[in-house]
Design a protein around this motif. Structure first.
Motif, PDB file in Angstrom:
ATOM      1  N   LYS A  56      -9.389  -1.185  13.171  1.00  0.00           N
ATOM      2  CA  LYS A  56     -10.775  -1.646  13.009  1.00  0.00           C
ATOM      3  C   LYS A  56     -11.310  -2.115  14.357  1.00  0.00           C
ATOM      4  O   LYS A  56     -10.559  -2.407  15.278  1.00  0.00           O
ATOM      5  N   VAL A  57     -12.607  -2.227  14.439  1.00  0.00           N
ATOM      6  CA  VAL A  57     -13.272  -2.790  15.609  1.00  0.00           C
ATOM      7  C   VAL A  57     -13.986  -4.046  15.142  1.00  0.00           C
ATOM      8  O   VAL A  57     -14.723  -4.018  14.157  1.00  0.00           O
ATOM      9  N   LEU A  58     -13.731  -5.155  15.844  1.00  0.00           N
ATOM     10  CA  LEU A  58     -14.344  -6.427  15.488  1.00  0.00           C
ATOM     11  C   LEU A  58     -15.300  -6.863  16.588  1.00  0.00           C
ATOM     12  O   LEU A  58     -14.954  -6.863  17.764  1.00  0.00           O
ATOM     13  N   LEU A  59     -16.495  -7.254  16.183  1.00  0.00           N
ATOM     14  CA  LEU A  59     -17.464  -7.849  17.093  1.00  0.00           C
ATOM     15  C   LEU A  59     -17.575  -9.312  16.687  1.00  0.00           C
ATOM     16  O   LEU A  59     -17.945  -9.618  15.558  1.00  0.00           O
ATOM     17  N   ILE A  60     -17.213 -10.199  17.601  1.00  0.00           N
ATOM     18  CA  ILE A  60     -17.173 -11.622  17.285  1.00  0.00           C
ATOM     19  C   ILE A  60     -18.255 -12.316  18.089  1.00  0.00           C
ATOM     20  O   ILE A  60     -18.277 -12.244  19.310  1.00  0.00           O
ATOM     21  N   ARG A  61     -19.148 -13.004  17.386  1.00  0.00           N
ATOM     22  CA  ARG A  61     -20.240 -13.729  18.043  1.00  0.00           C
ATOM     23  C   ARG A  61     -20.026 -15.218  17.865  1.00  0.00           C
ATOM     24  O   ARG A  61     -19.981 -15.722  16.755  1.00  0.00           O
ATOM     25  N   ALA A  62     -19.898 -15.916  19.001  1.00  0.00           N
ATOM     26  CA  ALA A  62     -19.833 -17.369  19.001  1.00  0.00           C
ATOM     27  C   ALA A  62     -21.133 -17.875  19.620  1.00  0.00           C
ATOM     28  O   ALA A  62     -22.073 -17.105  19.792  1.00  0.00           O
ATOM     29  N   LYS A  63     -21.163 -19.146  20.003  1.00  0.00           N
ATOM     30  CA  LYS A  63     -22.399 -19.720  20.562  1.00  0.00           C
ATOM     31  C   LYS A  63     -22.967 -18.870  21.689  1.00  0.00           C
ATOM     32  O   LYS A  63     -24.036 -18.309  21.578  1.00  0.00           O
ATOM     33  N   VAL A  67     -17.496 -11.109  21.850  1.00  0.00           N
ATOM     34  CA  VAL A  67     -16.221 -10.479  22.172  1.00  0.00           C
ATOM     35  C   VAL A  67     -16.049  -9.265  21.270  1.00  0.00           C
ATOM     36  O   VAL A  67     -16.290  -9.348  20.064  1.00  0.00           O
ATOM     37  N   ILE A  68     -15.641  -8.146  21.875  1.00  0.00           N
ATOM     38  CA  ILE A  68     -15.341  -6.937  21.097  1.00  0.00           C
ATOM     39  C   ILE A  68     -13.836  -6.733  21.148  1.00  0.00           C
ATOM     40  O   ILE A  68     -13.261  -6.621  22.227  1.00  0.00           O
ATOM     41  N   ASN A  69     -13.206  -6.691  19.989  1.00  0.00           N
ATOM     42  CA  ASN A  69     -11.765  -6.452  19.903  1.00  0.00           C
ATOM     43  C   ASN A  69     -11.540  -5.096  19.257  1.00  0.00           C
ATOM     44  O   ASN A  69     -11.937  -4.870  18.115  1.00  0.00           O
ATOM     45  N   LEU A  70     -10.904  -4.217  20.008  1.00  0.00           N
ATOM     46  CA  LEU A  70     -10.587  -2.885  19.488  1.00  0.00           C
ATOM     47  C   LEU A  70      -9.193  -2.916  18.889  1.00  0.00           C
ATOM     48  O   LEU A  70      -8.245  -3.287  19.562  1.00  0.00           O
ATOM     49  N   GLY A  71      -9.082  -2.512  17.652  1.00  0.00           N
ATOM     50  CA  GLY A  71      -7.778  -2.409  17.024  1.00  0.00           C
ATOM     51  C   GLY A  71      -7.226  -1.009  17.140  1.00  0.00           C
ATOM     52  O   GLY A  71      -6.417  -0.579  16.323  1.00  0.00           O
ATOM     53  N   LEU A  72      -7.664  -0.276  18.154  1.00  0.00           N
ATOM     54  CA  LEU A  72      -7.211   1.100  18.366  1.00  0.00           C
ATOM     55  C   LEU A  72      -7.181   1.365  19.861  1.00  0.00           C
ATOM     56  O   LEU A  72      -7.667   0.566  20.650  1.00  0.00           O
ATOM     57  N   ALA A  74      -8.237   3.088  23.245  1.00  0.00           N
ATOM     58  CA  ALA A  74      -9.313   3.794  23.936  1.00  0.00           C
ATOM     59  C   ALA A  74      -8.965   3.770  25.418  1.00  0.00           C
ATOM     60  O   ALA A  74      -8.555   2.738  25.938  1.00  0.00           O
ATOM     61  N   THR A  75      -9.103   4.906  26.082  1.00  0.00           N
ATOM     62  CA  THR A  75      -8.774   4.978  27.496  1.00  0.00           C
ATOM     63  C   THR A  75      -9.691   4.080  28.316  1.00  0.00           C
ATOM     64  O   THR A  75      -9.259   3.359  29.197  1.00  0.00           O
ATOM     65  N   PHE A  76     -10.972   4.114  27.997  1.00  0.00           N
ATOM     66  CA  PHE A  76     -11.955   3.299  28.713  1.00  0.00           C
ATOM     67  C   PHE A  76     -12.826   2.579  27.680  1.00  0.00           C
ATOM     68  O   PHE A  76     -13.772   3.151  27.156  1.00  0.00           O
ATOM     69  N   PRO A  77     -12.517   1.307  27.361  1.00  0.00           N
ATOM     70  CA  PRO A  77     -13.362   0.569  26.414  1.00  0.00           C
ATOM     71  C   PRO A  77     -14.615   0.037  27.106  1.00  0.00           C
ATOM     72  O   PRO A  77     -14.590  -0.329  28.271  1.00  0.00           O
ATOM     73  N   PHE A  78     -15.728   0.012  26.377  1.00  0.00           N
ATOM     74  CA  PHE A  78     -16.963  -0.556  26.889  1.00  0.00           C
ATOM     75  C   PHE A  78     -16.972  -2.048  26.616  1.00  0.00           C
ATOM     76  O   PHE A  78     -16.290  -2.537  25.725  1.00  0.00           O
ATOM     77  N   SER A  79     -17.787  -2.784  27.360  1.00  0.00           N
ATOM     78  CA  SER A  79     -17.854  -4.238  27.170  1.00  0.00           C
ATOM     79  C   SER A  79     -18.780  -4.618  26.021  1.00  0.00           C
ATOM     80  O   SER A  79     -18.793  -5.763  25.587  1.00  0.00           O
ATOM     81  N   GLU A  80     -19.542  -3.666  25.527  1.00  0.00           N
ATOM     82  CA  GLU A  80     -20.434  -3.904  24.394  1.00  0.00           C
ATOM     83  C   GLU A  80     -20.625  -2.591  23.646  1.00  0.00           C
ATOM     84  O   GLU A  80     -20.192  -1.540  24.101  1.00  0.00           O
ATOM     85  N   GLY A 110     -23.166   3.572  17.291  1.00  0.00           N
ATOM     86  CA  GLY A 110     -22.914   2.816  18.507  1.00  0.00           C
ATOM     87  C   GLY A 110     -21.516   3.194  18.972  1.00  0.00           C
ATOM     88  O   GLY A 110     -20.636   3.492  18.162  1.00  0.00           O
ATOM     89  N   PHE A 111     -21.282   3.193  20.268  1.00  0.00           N
ATOM     90  CA  PHE A 111     -19.983   3.600  20.796  1.00  0.00           C
ATOM     91  C   PHE A 111     -19.347   2.444  21.552  1.00  0.00           C
ATOM     92  O   PHE A 111     -20.019   1.686  22.243  1.00  0.00           O
ATOM     93  N   VAL A 112     -18.016   2.315  21.414  1.00  0.00           N
ATOM     94  CA  VAL A 112     -17.293   1.205  22.043  1.00  0.00           C
ATOM     95  C   VAL A 112     -16.271   1.674  23.075  1.00  0.00           C
ATOM     96  O   VAL A 112     -15.639   0.849  23.708  1.00  0.00           O
ATOM     97  N   GLY A 113     -16.095   2.974  23.241  1.00  0.00           N
ATOM     98  CA  GLY A 113     -15.121   3.433  24.211  1.00  0.00           C
ATOM     99  C   GLY A 113     -15.032   4.939  24.278  1.00  0.00           C
ATOM    100  O   GLY A 113     -15.683   5.655  23.515  1.00  0.00           O
TER     101      GLY A 113
END
Length: 183
Positions: A56-63, A67-72, A74-80, A110-113
């Motif tokens: 899964k891919v998790l997008l975590i929003r705090a104050k 943070v984007i956490n990839l559970g897979l 990817a050779t080149f992950p994006f920062s957003e 939307g693409f993450v990596g």
């Protein structure tokens, strides 16, 4: 003993299902599709980066943090999460230049990596998004080593210290010149 302050942070965790969009042989974009959203409390910001769900891919929003956490992999992950418009690979490399082949990305995800198998026949990939254009090559994938300033081989020029200029004084004439003035 050091004092530790426990501050609970309320965060929003958005779960995405990953999708793979193959454009060229050896080049695959990793897209996401919205799955669910939940609110939770965490003890620290460091804990945000440890929240990973495999597959899964998790997008975590705090104050003030996202943070984007990839559970897979990817050779080149994006920062957003970005909207990729087109991807290009080199078709022919000559001394005059590089002939590129581009493919438009029609999927509205939307693409993450990017998953890329770089080789001598595929030395780099260009990814154009709404925000910027990235060139993904072997050097951009390797961890950047901190630069250590090397000692210069040529000796540095030493600054010459100059004497402080004294104020101008009247030149004192010798005794002989004073005597000759008397008549």
């Amino acid at each position: 003993m050091s004092k530790s302050y426990w501050v609970e942070l309320d965060v929003t965790v958005i779960h995405y299902d990953p999708l793979e969009v193959s454009l060229f042989p050896g080049v695959t974009l990793v897209g996401v599709r919205y799955a669910k959203e939940e609110r939770m409390s965490v003890d620290s910001l460091d804990e945000l980066e440890n929240l990973i769900t495999p597959g899964k891919v998790l997008l975590i929003r705090a104050k003030n943090n996202v943070v984007i956490n990839l559970g897979l992999n990817a050779t080149f992950p994006f920062s957003e999460i970005v909207n990729v418009r087109r991807v290009g690979i080199p078709q022919e490399i000559t001394t005059q230049g590089v002939k590129m082949e581009y493919k438009q990305v029609t999927d509205q995800y939307g693409f993450v990596g990017v998953k890329v198998n770089l080789s001598p026949s595929l030395p780099f990939v260009i990814v154009e998004s709404d925000h910027e254009t990235k060139v993904i090559s072997l050097s951009s994938l390797q961890d950047a080593k901190p630069e250590i300033p090397s000692e210069s081989k040529s000796p540095e020029k030493k600054k010459k210290k100059r004497a402080k200029k004294s104020r101008k004084r009247r030149k004192i004439k010798s005794k002989g010149s004073r005597k000759s003035r008397r008549v």
